[in-house]
Design a protein around this motif. Structure first.
Motif, mmCIF file in Angstrom:
data_model
loop_
_atom_site.group_PDB
_atom_site.id
_atom_site.type_symbol
_atom_site.label_atom_id
_atom_site.label_comp_id
_atom_site.label_asym_id
_atom_site.label_seq_id
_atom_site.Cartn_x
_atom_site.Cartn_y
_atom_site.Cartn_z
ATOM 1 N N GLY A 66 0.781 -1.427 0.121
ATOM 2 C CA GLY A 66 -0.025 0.134 -0.144
ATOM 3 C C GLY A 66 0.802 1.270 -0.120
ATOM 4 N N GLU A 67 1.801 1.211 0.849
ATOM 5 C CA GLU A 67 2.635 2.436 1.144
ATOM 6 C C GLU A 67 3.491 2.687 -0.196
ATOM 7 O OE1 GLU A 67 5.309 1.675 4.382
ATOM 8 O OE2 GLU A 67 3.686 2.504 5.727
ATOM 9 N N THR A 68 4.103 1.737 -0.879
ATOM 10 C CA THR A 68 4.557 1.562 -2.407
ATOM 11 C C THR A 68 3.877 2.208 -3.561
ATOM 12 O OG1 THR A 68 6.147 -0.028 -1.501
ATOM 13 C CG2 THR A 68 6.064 0.580 -3.667
ATOM 14 N N LEU A 69 2.669 1.820 -3.398
ATOM 15 C CA LEU A 69 1.559 2.051 -4.454
ATOM 16 C C LEU A 69 0.949 3.550 -4.233
ATOM 17 C CD1 LEU A 69 -0.676 -1.030 -4.558
ATOM 18 C CD2 LEU A 69 0.543 -0.147 -6.361
ATOM 19 N N GLU A 70 1.052 3.983 -3.138
ATOM 20 C CA GLU A 70 0.553 5.243 -2.843
ATOM 21 C C GLU A 70 1.781 6.353 -2.856
ATOM 22 O OE1 GLU A 70 -1.417 5.622 1.116
ATOM 23 O OE2 GLU A 70 -2.841 3.961 0.467
ATOM 24 N N SER A 71 3.228 5.845 -2.439
ATOM 25 C CA SER A 71 4.069 6.855 -2.756
ATOM 26 C C SER A 71 4.567 6.771 -4.198
ATOM 27 C CB SER A 71 5.458 6.255 -2.162
ATOM 28 O OG SER A 71 5.869 5.205 -2.640
ATOM 29 N N GLN A 72 4.113 6.089 -5.010
ATOM 30 C CA GLN A 72 4.492 6.226 -6.511
ATOM 31 C C GLN A 72 3.263 6.763 -7.216
ATOM 32 O OE1 GLN A 72 6.561 2.835 -8.393
ATOM 33 N NE2 GLN A 72 7.541 2.362 -6.404
ATOM 34 N N GLU A 73 2.128 7.039 -6.288
ATOM 35 C CA GLU A 73 0.753 7.574 -7.073
ATOM 36 C C GLU A 73 0.364 6.622 -8.192
ATOM 37 O OE1 GLU A 73 1.538 11.653 -8.175
ATOM 38 O OE2 GLU A 73 1.864 12.167 -6.099
ATOM 39 N N ALA A 74 0.551 5.332 -7.789
ATOM 40 C CA ALA A 74 -0.154 4.283 -8.718
ATOM 41 C C ALA A 74 -1.144 3.685 -8.190
ATOM 42 C CB ALA A 74 1.167 3.215 -8.878
ATOM 43 N N GLY A 75 -1.707 3.710 -7.030
ATOM 44 C CA GLY A 75 -2.848 2.967 -6.419
ATOM 45 C C GLY A 75 -2.720 2.688 -5.110
ATOM 46 N N PHE A 76 -3.530 1.945 -4.632
ATOM 47 C CA PHE A 76 -3.802 1.517 -3.213
ATOM 48 C C PHE A 76 -4.221 0.178 -3.133
ATOM 49 C CE2 PHE A 76 -7.787 2.991 -4.640
ATOM 50 C CZ PHE A 76 -8.700 1.936 -3.979
ATOM 51 N N VAL A 77 -3.855 -0.523 -1.904
ATOM 52 C CA VAL A 77 -4.300 -1.690 -1.468
ATOM 53 C C VAL A 77 -5.394 -1.397 -0.523
ATOM 54 C CG1 VAL A 77 -3.719 -4.062 -0.230
ATOM 55 C CG2 VAL A 77 -2.034 -2.906 -1.675
ATOM 56 N N ASP A 78 -6.707 -2.446 -1.016
ATOM 57 C CA ASP A 78 -7.835 -2.335 -0.212
ATOM 58 C C ASP A 78 -7.700 -3.304 0.861
ATOM 59 O OD1 ASP A 78 -10.674 -1.564 0.555
ATOM 60 O OD2 ASP A 78 -11.113 -3.269 -0.522
ATOM 61 N N ASP A 79 -7.538 -4.561 0.727
ATOM 62 C CA ASP A 79 -7.416 -5.458 1.811
ATOM 63 C C ASP A 79 -6.729 -6.864 1.388
ATOM 64 O OD1 ASP A 79 -8.246 -6.780 4.165
ATOM 65 O OD2 ASP A 79 -10.436 -6.688 3.578
ATOM 66 N N ALA A 80 -6.534 -7.549 2.327
ATOM 67 C CA ALA A 80 -5.955 -8.868 1.835
ATOM 68 C C ALA A 80 -6.835 -9.966 2.800
ATOM 69 C CB ALA A 80 -4.534 -9.113 2.632
ATOM 70 N N GLU A 81 -7.429 -10.869 1.809
ATOM 71 C CA GLU A 81 -8.417 -11.881 2.205
ATOM 72 C C GLU A 81 -7.864 -13.256 2.028
ATOM 73 O OE1 GLU A 81 -11.974 -11.039 0.769
ATOM 74 O OE2 GLU A 81 -12.142 -9.041 1.310
ATOM 75 N N GLU A 82 -8.138 -14.119 2.966
ATOM 76 C CA GLU A 82 -8.026 -15.719 2.758
ATOM 77 C C GLU A 82 -9.158 -16.228 1.825
ATOM 78 O OE1 GLU A 82 -7.674 -19.910 4.942
ATOM 79 O OE2 GLU A 82 -6.878 -17.955 6.233
ATOM 80 N N GLU A 83 -8.969 -16.994 0.686
ATOM 81 C CA GLU A 83 -9.917 -17.244 -0.144
ATOM 82 C C GLU A 83 -9.506 -18.843 -0.590
ATOM 83 O OE1 GLU A 83 -10.664 -14.856 -3.508
ATOM 84 O OE2 GLU A 83 -11.094 -13.151 -2.364
ATOM 85 N N GLY A 84 -10.090 -19.667 0.279
ATOM 86 C CA GLY A 84 -9.844 -21.226 0.032
ATOM 87 C C GLY A 84 -8.284 -21.370 0.175
ATOM 88 N N PRO A 85 -7.641 -21.699 -0.887
ATOM 89 C CA PRO A 85 -6.101 -22.099 -0.598
ATOM 90 C C PRO A 85 -5.144 -21.121 -0.863
ATOM 91 C CG PRO A 85 -6.842 -23.215 -2.730
ATOM 92 C CD PRO A 85 -8.109 -22.289 -1.994
#
Length: 103
Positions: A31-50
């Motif tokens: 998230g910090e890297t995306l935001e510092s490069q003005e490329a986007g953001f991370v919303d969340d990380a979720e477990e999805e099955g395996p």
């Protein structure tokens, strides 16, 4: 500006508990890297099955993937990881193009 979804996926290895400790740090770093490069953001990380799935958003999916590749490499987590460039309007179905992080 339209934010496009990129799913960053990697398998969960129950035998490797160390990565669980790194997971929060990876999410923050991504998230910090995306935001510092003005490329986007991370919303969340979720477990999805395996798998664990990071949901990242940005106007340029290829740039988000390139940045994610660098972060995953820093954490030595490129093996078997991949991204899904979600097709616009298909966020709920997950339809998209699979992109490997491995060379």
């Amino acid at each position: 500006m339209t934010e496009l979804e990129v799913q960053i996926r990697m398998p969960i290895d129950p035998a490797d508990s160390a990565w669980l400790v790194e997971l929060d740090e990876m999410v923050v770093t991504m998230g910090e890297t995306l935001e510092s490069q003005e490329a986007g953001f991370v919303d969340d990380a979720e477990e999805e099955g395996p798998e664990i799935c990071f949901y990242a958003y940005g106007p340029d999916q290829d740039r988000v993937i390139a940045i994610a590749r660098g972060v995953l490499a820093d954490f030595d987590r490129l093996e078997r990881a991949y991204a899904v460039k979600t097709a616009p309007g298909s966020e709920d179905t997950g339809e998209g193009v699979r992109v490997s992080f491995e060379p």
